[in-house]
Design a protein around this motif. Sequence first.
Motif, PDB file in Angstrom:
ATOM      1  N   MET A   1       0.845  -1.195   0.000  1.00 19.41           N
ATOM      2  CA  MET A   1       0.000   0.000   0.000  1.00 19.41           C
ATOM      3  C   MET A   1       0.880   1.244   0.000  1.00 19.41           C
TER       4      MET A   1
ATOM      5  N   GLY B   1      -5.025   4.919  11.851  1.00 20.17           N
ATOM      6  CA  GLY B   1      -5.735   3.676  12.152  1.00 20.17           C
ATOM      7  C   GLY B   1      -6.398   3.136  10.896  1.00 20.17           C
ATOM      8  N   PRO B   2      -6.374   1.808  10.736  1.00 13.74           N
ATOM      9  CA  PRO B   2      -6.922   1.199   9.529  1.00 13.74           C
ATOM     10  C   PRO B   2      -8.400   1.490   9.299  1.00 13.74           C
ATOM     11  N   THR B   3      -9.191   1.529  10.341  1.00 16.89           N
ATOM     12  CA  THR B   3     -10.623   1.764  10.187  1.00 16.89           C
ATOM     13  C   THR B   3     -10.887   3.154   9.627  1.00 16.89           C
ATOM     14  N   THR B   4     -10.234   4.155  10.195  1.00 16.90           N
ATOM     15  CA  THR B   4     -10.393   5.533   9.728  1.00 16.90           C
ATOM     16  C   THR B   4      -9.861   5.684   8.314  1.00 16.90           C
ATOM     17  N   TYR B   5      -8.697   5.131   8.063  1.00 14.79           N
ATOM     18  CA  TYR B   5      -8.091   5.247   6.734  1.00 14.79           C
ATOM     19  C   TYR B   5      -8.973   4.593   5.677  1.00 14.79           C
ATOM     20  N   ASP B   6      -9.419   3.389   5.939  1.00 21.84           N
ATOM     21  CA  ASP B   6     -10.231   2.660   4.966  1.00 21.84           C
ATOM     22  C   ASP B   6     -11.587   3.320   4.724  1.00 21.84           C
TER      23      ASP B   6
ATOM     24  N   ARG C   1      -1.752   5.262   7.104  1.00 21.28           N
ATOM     25  CA  ARG C   1      -2.782   4.308   7.550  1.00 21.28           C
ATOM     26  C   ARG C   1      -2.532   3.874   8.992  1.00 21.28           C
ATOM     27  N   GLN C   2      -1.278   3.640   9.328  1.00 23.29           N
ATOM     28  CA  GLN C   2      -0.935   3.268  10.699  1.00 23.29           C
ATOM     29  C   GLN C   2      -1.180   4.422  11.660  1.00 23.29           C
TER      30      GLN C   2
ATOM     31  N   GLU D   1       1.122   3.435   3.752  1.00 24.59           N
ATOM     32  CA  GLU D   1       1.055   2.587   4.940  1.00 24.59           C
ATOM     33  C   GLU D   1       1.331   3.361   6.228  1.00 24.59           C
ATOM     34  N   LYS D   2       2.285   4.287   6.215  1.00 25.43           N
ATOM     35  CA  LYS D   2       2.585   5.070   7.431  1.00 25.43           C
ATOM     36  C   LYS D   2       1.380   5.904   7.850  1.00 25.43           C
TER      37      LYS D   2
ATOM     38  N   GLU E   1      -6.232   8.705  -0.085  1.00 29.58           N
ATOM     39  CA  GLU E   1      -5.469   8.613  -1.329  1.00 29.58           C
ATOM     40  C   GLU E   1      -5.925   9.662  -2.333  1.00 29.58           C
TER      41      GLU E   1
END
Length: 49
Positions: free
Chosen positions: A1, A11-16, A7-8, A4-5, A21
């Motif tokens: 991805m 948090g994955p939930t917020t990012y997704d 997203r970390q 990735e930084k 992007e």
Amino acid sequence: MRFEKLRQAVGPTTYDAGRFEDAIELFTEMSLALDIEEFLTVPAYRLIV
């Protein structure tokens, strides 16, 4: 991805659930463009319609 930084960090939930992007691509395009848009909302609006 690619982000990735980020997203970390958020948090994955917020990012997704977000459009990080799209936002990064828009910022990159606008900051490197030879012709500057007067308002961020003009090109951003194209992404949401």
